[in-house]
Design a protein around this motif. Structure first.
Motif, PDB file in Angstrom:
ATOM      1  N   ASP A  85      -0.966  54.665   2.129  1.00 49.24           N
ATOM      2  CA  ASP A  85      -0.005  54.443   3.219  1.00 49.24           C
ATOM      3  C   ASP A  85      -0.561  54.698   4.621  1.00 49.24           C
ATOM      4  O   ASP A  85      -0.017  54.186   5.591  1.00 49.24           O
ATOM      5  N   LYS A  86      -1.575  55.524   4.726  1.00 52.07           N
ATOM      6  CA  LYS A  86      -2.018  55.938   6.060  1.00 52.07           C
ATOM      7  C   LYS A  86      -3.479  56.379   6.072  1.00 52.07           C
ATOM      8  O   LYS A  86      -4.078  56.638   5.033  1.00 52.07           O
ATOM      9  N   VAL A  87      -3.998  56.472   7.286  1.00 49.80           N
ATOM     10  CA  VAL A  87      -5.276  57.127   7.552  1.00 49.80           C
ATOM     11  C   VAL A  87      -4.913  58.345   8.384  1.00 49.80           C
ATOM     12  O   VAL A  87      -4.155  58.238   9.350  1.00 49.80           O
ATOM     13  N   LEU A 115      -1.025  52.548   7.835  1.00 47.42           N
ATOM     14  CA  LEU A 115      -1.885  51.378   7.608  1.00 47.42           C
ATOM     15  C   LEU A 115      -1.326  50.125   8.272  1.00 47.42           C
ATOM     16  O   LEU A 115      -2.085  49.292   8.762  1.00 47.42           O
ATOM     17  N   GLY A 116      -0.003  50.009   8.331  1.00 41.88           N
ATOM     18  CA  GLY A 116       0.625  48.841   8.954  1.00 41.88           C
ATOM     19  C   GLY A 116       0.380  48.742  10.451  1.00 41.88           C
ATOM     20  O   GLY A 116       0.573  47.683  11.049  1.00 41.88           O
ATOM     21  N   GLN A 162     -10.491  48.850   1.585  1.00 38.07           N
ATOM     22  CA  GLN A 162      -9.632  48.639   0.405  1.00 38.07           C
ATOM     23  C   GLN A 162      -8.172  48.930   0.721  1.00 38.07           C
ATOM     24  O   GLN A 162      -7.285  48.171   0.333  1.00 38.07           O
ATOM     25  N   ALA A 163      -7.917  50.036   1.422  1.00 36.76           N
ATOM     26  CA  ALA A 163      -6.545  50.407   1.778  1.00 36.76           C
ATOM     27  C   ALA A 163      -5.931  49.343   2.675  1.00 36.76           C
ATOM     28  O   ALA A 163      -4.784  48.931   2.473  1.00 36.76           O
ATOM     29  N   ALA A 164      -6.685  48.861   3.645  1.00 35.57           N
ATOM     30  CA  ALA A 164      -6.185  47.836   4.575  1.00 35.57           C
ATOM     31  C   ALA A 164      -5.950  46.518   3.848  1.00 35.57           C
ATOM     32  O   ALA A 164      -4.969  45.822   4.102  1.00 35.57           O
ATOM     33  N   LEU A 165      -6.822  46.153   2.911  1.00 37.55           N
ATOM     34  CA  LEU A 165      -6.663  44.907   2.161  1.00 37.55           C
ATOM     35  C   LEU A 165      -5.404  44.933   1.303  1.00 37.55           C
ATOM     36  O   LEU A 165      -4.674  43.959   1.233  1.00 37.55           O
ATOM     37  N   LYS A 166      -5.138  46.078   0.639  1.00 36.97           N
ATOM     38  CA  LYS A 166      -3.950  46.187  -0.207  1.00 36.97           C
ATOM     39  C   LYS A 166      -2.691  46.004   0.628  1.00 36.97           C
ATOM     40  O   LYS A 166      -1.730  45.397   0.188  1.00 36.97           O
TER      41      LYS A 166
END
Length: 169
Positions: A85-87, A115-116, A162-166
């Motif tokens: 959900d976040k960095v 992340l959004g 990976q987190a951003a792609l998902k």
């Protein structure tokens, strides 16, 4: 064998760069020992993450990396957390701030980026010292966060991608 040699070279270079960013070697080592003790006391890196940041149902921690956040006051050592959900970043040491009533407060420096809200993530290197790697996160409002001194910057950047792609699927 070549892969192992390359991995060892990258890992030792990461340690060298990580330690160089600290003010003094002795202070950097003390900070790492304090951080390790704190992680053990709390019960692991995932619990440190949950203790410092609101974690939503179903949110999973993907990667935690020791690094430095670049600030106008200089680099701040801490942990970078990459979740589904976040960095998020939390300094390993408290910083001192003055409150409006002139009291001195000690707080951890924290950054939380959903992340959004991330427009892009880039990796770059110092033109004069190519072994110094950076990760830049740019938010939708064009605010930039620069992280450096990773023990393994490639792995941290891979998890960030990976987190951003998902999120964008």
């Amino acid at each position: 064998m070549d892969k192992l040699g390359e991995w060892m070279e990258n890992f030792t270079q990461g340690i060298r760069e990580h330690v160089k960013l600290g003010t003094k070697l002795s202070e950097t080592l003390k900070g790492k020992l304090r951080l390790g003790a704190r992680i053990l006391q709390v019960g692991g890196v995932e619990k440190v993450f949950k203790q410092n940041f609101n974690v939503s149902n179903g949110e999973k921690l993907l990667k935690a990396s020791q690094c430095y956040l670049s600030t106008t006051a200089g680099p701040i050592a801490g942990l970078l957390f990459i979740s589904t959900d976040k960095v998020a970043f939390c300094s390993e040491r408290s910083i001192k701030l003055s409150s409006p009533s002139a009291k001195l407060l000690k707080i951890h420096y924290k950054v939380k980026i959903p992340l959004g809200k991330i427009k892009k993530a880039n990796e770059s290197e110092n033109a004069k010292k190519p072994k110094q790697k950076y990760v830049q996160i740019v938010t939708e409002d064009n605010f930039e966060f620069w992280f450096m001194g990773f023990l393994n910057h490639q792995k941290a950047f891979k998890y960030l991608q990976q987190a951003a792609l998902k999120l964008h699927r």
